[in-house]
Design a protein around this motif. Structure first.
Motif, short mmCIF file in Angstrom:
data_model
loop_
_atom_site.label_atom_id
_atom_site.label_comp_id
_atom_site.label_asym_id
_atom_site.label_seq_id
_atom_site.Cartn_x
_atom_site.Cartn_y
_atom_site.Cartn_z
N VAL A 1 9.71 1.37 -2.04
CA VAL A 1 9.65 1.72 -3.47
C VAL A 1 9.43 0.51 -4.36
O VAL A 1 8.65 0.55 -5.31
N GLY A 2 10.08 -0.59 -4.08
CA GLY A 2 10.01 -1.75 -4.96
C GLY A 2 8.89 -2.71 -4.65
O GLY A 2 8.86 -3.82 -5.21
N ARG A 3 7.95 -2.34 -3.81
CA ARG A 3 6.87 -3.26 -3.43
C ARG A 3 5.92 -3.53 -4.59
O ARG A 3 5.85 -2.75 -5.55
N ASP A 4 5.22 -4.63 -4.50
CA ASP A 4 4.11 -4.87 -5.41
C ASP A 4 2.94 -3.98 -4.98
O ASP A 4 2.83 -3.58 -3.81
N ARG A 5 2.07 -3.69 -5.93
CA ARG A 5 0.91 -2.83 -5.66
C ARG A 5 -0.39 -3.62 -5.80
O ARG A 5 -0.49 -4.53 -6.62
N PHE B 1 -0.45 -4.80 9.05
CA PHE B 1 -0.30 -3.39 8.69
C PHE B 1 -0.85 -2.45 9.76
O PHE B 1 -0.43 -1.31 9.86
N PHE B 2 -1.82 -2.92 10.53
CA PHE B 2 -2.37 -2.13 11.64
C PHE B 2 -3.07 -3.11 12.58
O PHE B 2 -3.34 -4.26 12.21
N PRO B 3 -3.36 -2.72 13.81
CA PRO B 3 -3.94 -3.64 14.80
C PRO B 3 -5.33 -4.13 14.39
O PRO B 3 -6.16 -3.36 13.91
N LYS B 4 -5.59 -5.41 14.62
CA LYS B 4 -6.88 -5.98 14.27
C LYS B 4 -8.02 -5.33 15.06
O LYS B 4 -9.15 -5.27 14.58
N GLU B 5 -7.72 -4.84 16.25
CA GLU B 5 -8.75 -4.18 17.06
C GLU B 5 -9.37 -2.99 16.34
O GLU B 5 -10.53 -2.63 16.57
N GLU B 6 -8.60 -2.37 15.45
CA GLU B 6 -9.08 -1.19 14.74
C GLU B 6 -10.18 -1.54 13.74
O GLU B 6 -10.94 -0.65 13.31
N ASN C 1 -5.18 7.60 4.39
CA ASN C 1 -5.47 7.34 5.80
C ASN C 1 -4.83 6.09 6.38
O ASN C 1 -4.53 6.05 7.57
N LEU C 2 -4.66 5.06 5.57
CA LEU C 2 -4.33 3.76 6.12
C LEU C 2 -3.11 3.16 5.43
O LEU C 2 -3.04 3.15 4.20
N PRO C 3 -2.12 2.65 6.18
CA PRO C 3 -0.95 2.03 5.56
C PRO C 3 -1.34 0.76 4.81
O PRO C 3 -2.24 0.02 5.23
N VAL D 1 5.32 -7.30 -0.18
CA VAL D 1 4.90 -6.17 0.66
C VAL D 1 5.50 -6.36 2.04
O VAL D 1 5.79 -7.47 2.47
N ASN D 2 5.67 -5.25 2.75
CA ASN D 2 6.28 -5.29 4.07
C ASN D 2 5.51 -4.37 5.01
O ASN D 2 5.58 -3.14 4.86
N PRO D 3 4.77 -4.92 5.97
CA PRO D 3 4.01 -4.07 6.90
C PRO D 3 4.88 -3.07 7.66
O PRO D 3 4.39 -2.01 8.06
N SER D 4 6.15 -3.40 7.83
CA SER D 4 7.06 -2.49 8.54
C SER D 4 7.52 -1.34 7.66
O SER D 4 8.02 -0.33 8.16
N ASP D 5 7.34 -1.48 6.35
CA ASP D 5 7.74 -0.44 5.40
C ASP D 5 6.71 -0.40 4.27
O ASP D 5 7.00 -0.77 3.13
N PRO D 6 5.49 0.05 4.58
CA PRO D 6 4.39 -0.05 3.60
C PRO D 6 4.58 0.79 2.35
O PRO D 6 3.91 0.55 1.35
#
Length: 281
Positions: free
Chosen positions: A64-68, A89-94, A113-115, A56-61
């Motif tokens: 296509v070839g990512r694991d699910r 994937f998103f800021p911890k503050e959230e 809603n969320l990456p 997985v890649n937080p910069s490209d959530p």
């Protein structure tokens, strides 16, 4: 077979797991709502997957070839949110917006809603079917991506789980690896007393899955089981992870009442100090 993790890597992953547990306690307290017990029990599983295994890649959530990954026990959303935030994937503050109006972090995960969320979940029993569908789709696409899912042990009381189990075995979905978070408790008490799904390993074996039994808090053992699953051909793998509900907070451990109860601010401070002490050891 992949090499074992180094002790340095295991220690690093254990620190991530403790940070995720810290976030779980903090966010559920801030929300005064949520499910801490089963989130804490699954932290080592998600840590191993997201920090040592999954592509997985937080910069490209949406790559296509990512694991699910599918959190079938969707009420344990805090562990997924805390893991995704820890992974970047998103800021911890959230995390402190959990269950608040207009927050992206609602009581159950929403892929809209969320990456980083691959499937909306919440109604127990449905996640394994979704994961099996994703695994079959990956095969039809000739993709090397793998699919992972985590079910609750109480969730095994849902009939749809066993329909999905038959489906995955019938279609020989060896790119599908599932976990049962086997902490022995559900909201109403011990699973053995509510509507027993025991014996769990034997049932999955009977449904023609490859079954591995592990300590769900031993990161090396979890990692080794995932590596073994990748070598199994012609059938899906079920990793039965023996865990402790509320793991890491002694006042929560093995107590069904903490399935869906938020700590008070005073309790939270005590629990966070415990987790800090464990991390410092």
């Amino acid at each position: 077979m992949a090499e074992k993790l180094t002790q340095e890597k295991v220690s690093e992953l254990e620190k991530y797991a403790q940070s995720i547990r810290y976030s779980i306690v903090e966010m559920v307290t801030e929300a005064q709502s949520g499910h801490p017990g089963g989130s804490l029990s699954a932290a080592d599983i998600l840590t191993t997957l997201y920090f040592a295994e999954m592509n997985v890649n937080p910069s490209d959530p949406q790559a296509v070839g990512r694991d699910r990954f599918v959190l079938s026990k969707g009420h344990a959303a805090p562990v997924l949110y805390a893991t995704l935030a820890e992974r970047g994937f998103f800021p911890k503050e959230e995390l402190l917006t959990l269950r608040k109006i207009d927050s992206r972090l609602q009581g159950h995960p929403s892929m809209k809603n969320l990456p980083g969320i691959d499937m909306s979940t919440g109604s127990l029993g449905q996640g394994l079917s979704a994961a099996a569908g994703l695994a079959l789709a990956a095969r039809l696409d000739n993709s090397e991506s793998r699919v992972y899912t985590v079910l609750g042990d109480g969730e095994l009381e849902e009939g749809m789980v066993w329909e999905a189990a038959m489906f995955a075995a019938h279609y020989k979905l060896d790119n599908l690896t599932a976990f049962v978070d086997f902490n022995g408790l559900q909201i109403d008490g011990p699973i053995s007393e509510v509507l027993s799904p025991l014996p769990i390993p034997e049932k999955w074996t009977a449904f023609n899955w490859h079954v591995i039994l592990v300590d769900g808090h031993d990161i090396q053992a979890i990692y080794d089981a995932v590596q073994t699953a990748k070598t199994i051909k012609g059938k899906p793998t079920m990793i039965v992870a023996q865990t402790i509900k509320g793991k890491g907070v002694c006042q929560m451990e093995n107590i069904a009442d903490w399935h869906g109860k938020a700590p008070s601010r005073e309790q939270c401070d005590l629990f966070l100090s415990q987790l800090n002490e464990l991390e410092a050891e």
